[in-house]
Design an enzyme around this catalytic site. Structure first.
Site, PDB file in Angstrom:
ATOM      1  N   SER A 215       0.842  -1.194   0.000  1.00 41.86           N
ATOM      2  CA  SER A 215       0.000   0.000   0.000  1.00 41.86           C
ATOM      3  C   SER A 215       0.885   1.255   0.000  1.00 41.86           C
ATOM      4  CB  SER A 215      -0.946  -0.057   1.200  1.00 41.86           C
ATOM      5  OG  SER A 215      -1.983   0.867   1.060  1.00 41.86           O
TER       6      SER A 215
ATOM      7  N   ASP B 202      -8.508  -5.989  -5.507  1.00 41.24           N
ATOM      8  CA  ASP B 202      -8.168  -4.807  -4.716  1.00 41.24           C
ATOM      9  C   ASP B 202      -8.546  -3.551  -5.493  1.00 41.24           C
ATOM     10  OD1 ASP B 202      -7.004  -2.850  -3.185  1.00 41.24           O
ATOM     11  OD2 ASP B 202      -4.934  -3.443  -3.634  1.00 41.24           O
TER      12      ASP B 202
ATOM     13  N   HIS C  78      -6.050  -6.679  -1.149  1.00 39.33           N
ATOM     14  CA  HIS C  78      -4.991  -5.693  -0.904  1.00 39.33           C
ATOM     15  C   HIS C  78      -3.731  -6.337  -0.289  1.00 39.33           C
ATOM     16  CE1 HIS C  78      -3.882  -1.549  -1.030  1.00 39.33           C
ATOM     17  NE2 HIS C  78      -3.826  -1.361   0.278  1.00 39.33           N
TER      18      HIS C  78
END
Lengths: 472, 472
Positions: free
Chosen positions: A160, A414, A439
Site C-alpha cells: 500500500s 483490490d 490488498h
C-alpha cells in the site's frame, strides 16, 4: 464523500493488520536512531528519534546478510512487523537459503516516531515535516547508519503506501537498495494518469461478482432509499432499528454519517477480501464480500426490504462476533491508527483524485473537485496541496522507464489495483498480477487457504530477490 | 587554508566566466516562476520568484523542440547564459539539425532568485533553504510548468557545481530529463571516496608540466621564504615592494592574507588554463599557467630572487593589463559572485575534504580536520554540516550503477578532475576525458585555438544528445 476516501482507505489497512492478539508472534529488538527533522533545509536543525525493529536471528552469516527492509506505512511499525508475515516466512524457511536480517522502519509522525513528541500534531509548524520525501530520507539515514558504505545488499519491501515508499526508495536512492517489492502500491492514483472513477468501478465489480450482481445493484439503489427514508420519522425509526444505531436518527441530515460509514465499509471489505478469516479491530469472516453480498441478494426489493437486507449485510462487517451492542457510525475503527497524519499527508502531497458516477459504479455521483478539496484542507490544517501534480513531478507518475529492480504486485480484487503499475516499462521491472488477490495479500503470512496465484506471487518475490542478489 | 578552498574554487568559475563585455552576445527573454521556498516540508509555505532565461529563436519546430536546460550554478544565471557558448553554438549550427530551445535556470539564493529578497542572507532562518535538493526541486517545478506532462524531451547541461546538479537531476528526476551533460562535475569530492590530497596533487602537476618543474618546486619553497621574510622589517618591505601590495605588511601575521591569495590563485590559474586569452574580472592570457611558470623558473634561487620571480609571475594573474596600481590581497575578485551562498552550502551539505602534504604537492602541509571545519562553520553561520557523509547518502558517491544517460566530461588540466567520474559504471554512462582541457572548457564557445580533444568532446556531446533523442 470521496474527498474523504483516500484519507481513510489507506489507514484501514492498519485496521486489517491490527490483530493485537498476535503481537507476540514474531520477536525483534526495538532500536532508535537520531535523524534530522528536516533533511533538505537548514532553517530547522532539530533532530528526533526514529524507531525501527530488528531481527537478525535468521542471518546465518551476519557480515554478509541481506537486509530485508520494510518501508514503514502510516501507522505503528509494530503492527506492520507483526502482520507482514511474508518477510518472516521468507527468512524462516530454510529452503529459501536467504541469509537475511529483518528491519522494519517506522514512518515519521506515526507510532512512536514523533518528531515533537505529543506536540507533533499541534499545528502545521510541527506537523509540516510529515512528507514522503522526508520519510525516504529517514530511511536513507537509517541505512547509512546500520549499513555504512552500503556494503550489504538491501531489499525494500512494502505494501500500500509502504509499497509506494519501497518503490520510490529504489527510484530515488538506488545506491542504497538493490531492489523493491512494492505490493498493492497505487503509485498512479494521481491527477490525470488514472481516471478518478477507476477505484470505484473496481470496487463495484468486486461486489458484483462475489455472489451475484444483485448485490451492487442493491447498493446502488440503497443511497436514494436511505436518503428518502431519512426524511420521515417512520423511515428514520426503521433505519435506526434495523441498523441498531447507537444514536437515533433525529433529522434528515443525520443520515450523512451512516452513508460515510457505508462508503468506507465497502472499501474495507474489498481490501480485506481474503480467503480466510482475518481480524480487523473487529473480526471478519473468510471472503467477507461474498458473506456481505449473500445477505444483500434479491431483485425488486421494496424500501423496507432493502433497508433490512442491507442492515443484515452490514452486520458482517460491524458485528461478526455478535458482541457489538449497537452500531456507532461516528467512530472509525481506525481512529487510533494514524488517520490524522494521513489526513495531513492527503492535504499536502498525497492528493489522490476520486470520483463516482452512479452508473459505471454503485455509488452516488460525485465529481472530483480539487478546489473544494483544497478549501477543505485549508479549513482543517491551514495548508493546501501545493498542486495537483506534486507527486507526478516528484516521482514520475507512469514515466518510470528508467527505474529498475522493482516488483509491482497487484491483486485484481483490490480496488487500488487500478492505480498500480500493471505494465512493465522495461525488462527490469516485474509485474505480478494476482487474479484472486485482495490488498497486498502476498505480503501476509502464508495460509492454507491461499489460492495458487497468491502462493505463486510470493515465490516470484523470493526468486526475484535471489536474482537481484546474484546479479549484485 | 584548505578548509576555505572548496568555498572559493567553485565561485571563481564565475569569475572566469565573468566577461561582462560580452553580455550582449546572446539574446534571451527573462522570465520568472513562483516556486515554494520549501519543496519537501509544509511548516513554511512561502513562495518566491525564480528567474530563468529563455531563447526559442532556434527552435524550428517549437511544439516538438528539445529543451536544452542549463542547471544553474552558484551565481548570476546571466553570466552562465553568456558564457556557456557550447549551448548557443549547438543550436545555431544548422548542420547539427538540433530543433531546440535554450533555458537557463537560476539557482535559488544566487543572482536575482532570492527567496527573501535582500533579507535572504540574514541568518540561517532565511538562508536555510539554500540546498542542492531544493534547487533540483526548483528545476523540476520549472520544467513541470514550461513542459507539462514532459511531452518535449529535455537535456540537462551544466559545468562544475552546475554539472553536479545536471547529473543529479538526471538521477533524481529521470522522468523529467532524458539525459545530462555534466562537465567537470566533481561528484566524488566527498569523504572517503576521493583522497583529500588529490586536488592539490593534480594542481601541482599542472604547474610542474606547464613550463618546467622548477615552477612547482619554487612554489613549494616559497611558503617558508614568505613566512621567514615576513619576520623581519627588511623582509616585509621586500615583499610589500615586489608584490606592489596596497597595504604594507606591518607584522608577521599579515603574510597570511597573501598566502591565502596565492593559494586561491593557483587553483584559478589551473582552472582557467585555456589556450586563448580569457577575461576574468581581471583578464588572463592564453595558457596562463605557462605564462606564470615561465616567470618562476630557475634553480637554487635565493630568497630575494624567489620573492622577485614569484611577484613577477603573480602579476600575470593580478595585473595582466598593467592597469592595476597595487595588489589588494584582501579583495577577492569573486566577492560579488555568490561566495557567501557557497560558503553556506559548504558549511551544510557540500563538505568537500581537501588536504596537502607539501611532498606530493607544492603546498604547505595541512590535514583535513572535519571537527575544526564544523566548528568554523558554527562560528560563521550557527550551523554545522549534518555529517561528512551527507552527499554520499543523498546522491550515491561512486555507487551510481543504476544511473543512465549521463556524460561526465573532465579535462586533465583541471584540478577537480580527480573527483570526477572517470570510469563508466555501465553502458549508458559516457566518460569523456579531455587531456588538454581545463575546467569545463568543453562548455565554452568554440574558439580557433581549441585543441582537437576539446572539439572532439563537444562533438561527442552533440552526438550523444542526438542518440538519446533517437532512442526516446
Amino acid at each position: 464523500m470521496f474527498e474523504k476516501l483516500p484519507l481513510l482507505l489507506f489507514s484501514v489497512i492498519l485496521a486489517i493488520f491490527g490483530l493485537r492478539g498476535c503481537l507476540a508472534a514474531y520477536s525483534y529488538t526495538t532500536q532508535w536512531i537520531n535523524v534530522p527533522v528536516d533533511h533538505f533545509s537548514f532553517a530547522n536543525n532539530d533532530t528526533f528519534k526514529l524507531r525501527y525493529l530488528k531481527n537478525d536471528s535468521f542471518a546465518f552469516e551476519p557480515d554478509s546478510a541481506v537486509i530485508l527492509f520494510y518501508a514503514g506505512n502510516e501507522g505503528d511499525i509494530e503492527l506492520f512487523a507483526q502482520n507482514t508475515g511474508f518477510m518472516w516466512d521468507a527468512v524462516a524457511d530454510h529452503s529459501n537459503r536467504l541469509n537475511a536480517e529483518l528491519i522494519f522502519a517506522e514512518h515519521r509522525y506515526y507510532g512512536q516516531s514523533l518528531p515533537y513528541g505529543n506536540k507533533s500534531y499541534n499545528s502545521a509548524k510541527e506537523l509540516g515535516y510529515l512528507s514522503s520525501e522526508q520519510a525516504l530520507a529517514d530511511f536513507a539515514s537509517l541505512l547509512q547508519e546500520i549499513n555504512p558504505g552500503n556494503r550489504r545488499p538491501v531489499v525494500a519491501i512494502g505494501g500500500s503506501y509502504g509499497g509506494m515508499l519501497a518503490a520510490w526508495f529504489r527510484m530515488k536512492y538506488p545506491h542504497m537498495v538493490l531492489g523493491a517489492i512494492a505490493a498493492s502500491a497505487p503509485v498512479l492514483q494521481f491527477r490525470n494518469i488514472t481516471p478518478c472513477g477507476v477505484y470505484n468501478r473496481i470496487l463495484t465489480s468486486v461486489f458484483s461478482t462475489a455472489y451475484s450482481n444483485e448485490c451492487s445493484d442493491n447498493i446502488r439503489k440503497s443511497w436514494a432509499v436511505l436518503r428518502s427514508q431519512s426524511e420521515t420519522d417512520a423511515g428514520r425509526a426503521l433505519i435506526t432499528r434495523k441498523f441498531h444505531l447507537c444514536a437515533n436518527l433525529t433529522k434528515h441530515e443525520d443520515i450523512g454519517d451512516l452513508i460515510d460509514y457505508l462508503n468506507d465499509m465497502y472499501s474495507n471489505l474489498a481490501m480485506a477480501n481474503y480467503p480466510y478469516p482475518a481480524d480487523f479491530l473487529a473480526p471478519l469472516p473468510a471472503y467477507p464480500v461474498r458473506e456481505f453480498c449473500w445477505r444483500l441478494k434479491g431483485k425488486n426489493l421494496n424500501d423496507t426490504q432493502l433497508v433490512e437486507s442491507l442492515a443484515e449485510a452490514v452486520s458482517v462487517y460491524s458485528n461478526y462476533t455478535n458482541k457489538v451492542k449497537c452500531l456507532d457510525v461516528k467512530t472509525s475503527t481506525t481512529e487510533a491508527l494514524g488517520t490524522r497524519g494521513w489526513d495531513f499527508q492527503s492535504c499536502t502531497e498525497m492528493v489522490m483524485p476520486m470520483c463516482s458516477d452512479g452508473d459505471k459504479d454503485m455509488f452516488e455521483p460525485e465529481q472530483w473537485d480539487f478546489k473544494k478539496y483544497s478549501d477543505d484542507c485549508f479549513k482543517k490544517f491551514g495548508v493546501r496541496p501545493r498542486s495537483e501534480f506534486e507527486m507526478i513531478t516528484r516521482y514520475g507518475g507512469y514515466q518510470i522507464d528508467s527505474a529498475t529492480n522493482i516488483v509491482f504486485s497487484n491483486g485484481l480484487l483490490d480496488p487500488w489495483s487500478g492505480a498500480g503499475v500493471l505494465r512493465t516499462p522495461n525488462n527490469r521491472i516485474k509485474i505480478v498480477i494476482i487474479p484472486e488477490g485482495a490488498h497486498h495479500i502476498d505480503l501476509r503470512a502464508k495460509n492454507d487457504k491461499d489460492p495458487q496465484s497468491v502462493r505463486a506471487a510470493r515465490q516470484i518475490h523470493i526468486n526475484t530477490i535471489k536474482e537481484w542478489l546474484s546479479q549484485n
